[in-house]
Design a protein around this motif. Structure first.
Motif, mmCIF file in Angstrom:
data_model
loop_
_atom_site.group_PDB
_atom_site.id
_atom_site.type_symbol
_atom_site.label_atom_id
_atom_site.label_comp_id
_atom_site.label_asym_id
_atom_site.label_seq_id
_atom_site.Cartn_x
_atom_site.Cartn_y
_atom_site.Cartn_z
ATOM 1 N N VAL A 29 0.876 -1.175 0.000
ATOM 2 C CA VAL A 29 0.000 0.000 0.000
ATOM 3 C C VAL A 29 0.909 1.220 0.000
ATOM 4 O O VAL A 29 1.526 1.553 1.021
ATOM 5 C CB VAL A 29 -0.938 0.013 1.228
ATOM 6 N N GLU A 30 1.042 1.842 -1.149
ATOM 7 C CA GLU A 30 2.008 2.938 -1.346
ATOM 8 C C GLU A 30 1.492 3.834 -2.454
ATOM 9 O O GLU A 30 1.211 3.366 -3.549
ATOM 10 C CB GLU A 30 3.374 2.316 -1.706
ATOM 11 N N ASP A 31 1.361 5.134 -2.164
ATOM 12 C CA ASP A 31 0.770 6.035 -3.166
ATOM 13 C C ASP A 31 1.759 6.501 -4.223
ATOM 14 O O ASP A 31 1.350 6.906 -5.299
ATOM 15 C CB ASP A 31 0.130 7.249 -2.473
ATOM 16 N N GLU A 32 3.061 6.450 -3.915
ATOM 17 C CA GLU A 32 4.020 6.891 -4.934
ATOM 18 C C GLU A 32 4.295 5.736 -5.895
ATOM 19 O O GLU A 32 4.899 4.728 -5.505
ATOM 20 C CB GLU A 32 5.316 7.366 -4.270
ATOM 21 N N PRO A 33 3.834 5.871 -7.158
ATOM 22 C CA PRO A 33 3.908 4.754 -8.103
ATOM 23 C C PRO A 33 5.323 4.196 -8.286
ATOM 24 O O PRO A 33 5.495 2.977 -8.345
ATOM 25 C CB PRO A 33 3.397 5.352 -9.418
ATOM 26 N N THR B 98 12.434 2.329 7.068
ATOM 27 C CA THR B 98 12.583 3.759 6.872
ATOM 28 C C THR B 98 13.029 4.025 5.438
ATOM 29 O O THR B 98 14.000 3.440 4.984
ATOM 30 C CB THR B 98 13.628 4.309 7.859
ATOM 31 N N LYS B 99 12.289 4.897 4.753
ATOM 32 C CA LYS B 99 12.645 5.249 3.371
ATOM 33 C C LYS B 99 13.815 6.230 3.369
ATOM 34 O O LYS B 99 13.831 7.120 4.217
ATOM 35 C CB LYS B 99 11.464 5.904 2.663
ATOM 36 N N PRO B 100 14.737 6.160 2.461
ATOM 37 C CA PRO B 100 14.833 5.122 1.437
ATOM 38 C C PRO B 100 15.494 3.862 2.009
ATOM 39 O O PRO B 100 16.370 3.964 2.857
ATOM 40 C CB PRO B 100 15.751 5.770 0.394
ATOM 41 N N LEU C 153 2.826 -1.255 4.477
ATOM 42 C CA LEU C 153 1.875 -0.157 4.565
ATOM 43 C C LEU C 153 2.567 1.183 4.734
ATOM 44 O O LEU C 153 3.199 1.446 5.767
ATOM 45 C CB LEU C 153 0.937 -0.418 5.754
ATOM 46 N N ASP C 154 2.454 2.026 3.699
ATOM 47 C CA ASP C 154 2.983 3.388 3.798
ATOM 48 C C ASP C 154 2.077 4.163 4.758
ATOM 49 O O ASP C 154 0.868 3.925 4.809
ATOM 50 C CB ASP C 154 2.981 4.032 2.409
ATOM 51 N N LEU C 155 2.655 5.075 5.544
ATOM 52 C CA LEU C 155 1.831 5.809 6.505
ATOM 53 C C LEU C 155 1.209 7.055 5.904
ATOM 54 O O LEU C 155 0.076 7.415 6.202
ATOM 55 C CB LEU C 155 2.669 6.177 7.740
ATOM 56 N N MET C 156 1.967 7.758 5.029
ATOM 57 C CA MET C 156 1.456 8.990 4.423
ATOM 58 C C MET C 156 0.723 8.633 3.135
ATOM 59 O O MET C 156 1.347 8.444 2.098
ATOM 60 C CB MET C 156 2.623 9.935 4.110
ATOM 61 N N LEU C 157 -0.586 8.500 3.236
ATOM 62 C CA LEU C 157 -1.393 8.110 2.082
ATOM 63 C C LEU C 157 -2.492 9.138 1.870
ATOM 64 O O LEU C 157 -2.981 9.723 2.835
ATOM 65 C CB LEU C 157 -2.038 6.744 2.333
HETATM 66 CA CA CA Z 1 3.287 8.208 0.763
#
Ligand code: CA
Length: 226
Positions: free
Chosen positions: A7-11, A103-105, A51-55
Motif C-alpha cells: 500500500v504505497e501512493d508513490e507509483p 525507513t525510506k529510502p 503499509l505506507d503511513l502517508m497516504l
Molecule cells: Ca506516501
C-alpha cells in the motif's frame, strides 16, 4: 508462494518494491491509496502487508487500525513504511502493534530481509501441542493463547514473543536472544522495538501483566504470579 500487499501512493516506489519482491519469489498486489489498500487486504488475504503511513484520503494509521479490527486480517503481519524524519510515527506504529517498520529510502536487500524475517516469525510454531502455565493456556492446533479461559487477541509479533517466553517459562531470556529469535536479527537500535512490544503484551495480559517480568540488565522472563 507468499502474497504481499503493497500500500504505497508513490507509483515509482510501489513499482520498485514490487519488482524486488517479485524477483525474490513473492507474489505482489499494489494499492495506491488507503481505501483500496484496505479493500485488497480483506479481499486478497495477503500473507504480509507493507503499509505506507502517508497516504492520500485514508492515512496509514487508520488503515492499520481497520486491518487489526477485522478478523480476516487481525493476525496478518504489517511492516510500516515511514520517512526518515518521522521518528514519532515509527514509535507510534510499533506501539499500535505493527510488526516492523522500514525507513525510506531502504535498500532492496533490507526490504527482503525484513519481509523474510517477519514472515518467518509469523509462521514458526515449534514445541508442544498444548501447554498450561498458571492461568495461561496455549493450543497448538488453533494457535491460540487463552488467559483464564479468555482468548488473547495478539498480533503476530506479540504471539511469537509470548510463545518464545512461555516455552521457556521461568527462565530469563536475554534481550539479544529475544531480538534474534523473534525478529530474526539483533541490533542495538531495535531494543526499543522489543520494549514497545513487551509493553503491549503486558497490557493485553491485564491483571496478569506481572507474568512478564523485566530482568534488569538481562532481558525478560515469564513467571507465575503467586
Ligand atoms: Ca506516501
Amino acid at each position: 508462494m507468499h502474497k504481499i500487499l503493497i500500500v504505497e501512493d508513490e507509483p515509482d516506489i510501489a513499482e520498485l518494491i514490487a519488482f524486488n519482491l517479485d524477483r525474490a519469489g513473492y507474489a505482489t498486489v499494489i494499492a495506491h491509496d488507503g481505501i483500496s489498500g484496505l479493500d485488497l487486504a480483506l479481499a486478497e488475504g495477503p500473507d504480509l502487508i507493507l503499509l505506507d503511513l502517508m497516504l492520500p484520503g485514508k492515512d496509514g494509521f487508520s488503515v492499520f487500525k481497520d486491518i487489526r479490527r477485522d478478523s480476516r486480517t487481525n493476525r496478518t503481519p504489517v511492516i510500516m513504511l515511514t520517512a526518515r524524519a518521522q521518528t514519532e510515527d515509527r514509535i507510534q506504529g510499533l506501539e499500535a502493534g505493527a510488526d516492523d517498520y522500514l525507513t525510506k529510502p531502504f535498500s532492496p536487500k533490507e526490504l527482503i530481509l525484513r519481509v523474510q524475517s517477519v514472515l518467518r516469525r509469523s509462521e514458526a510454531v515449534p514445541g508442544s501441542a498444548r501447554f498450561e502455565y498458571g492461568p495461561l493456556l496455549f493450543e497448538k492446533n488453533t494457535l491460540k493463547f487463552f488467559l483464564s479461559n479468555e482468548e488473547l487477541d495478539l498480533t503476530a509479533t506479540e504471539f511469537k514473543l509470548l510463545l518464545y517466553l512461555s516455552e521457556r517459562a521461568g527462565t530469563p531470556q536475554s534481550r539479544h536472544d529475544l531480538l534474534r529469535h523473534v525478529w530474526g536479527y539483533s541490533d542495538a537500535v531495535n531494543s526499543r522495538t522489543l520494549d514497545t512490544h513487551m509493553k503491549r503484551l503486558r497490557r493485553k495480559l491485564g491483571d496478569q501483566a506481572g507474568m512478564v517480568e523485566t530482568m534488569r540488565g538481562v532481558g525478560y522472563r515469564l513467571r507465575e504470579l503467586t
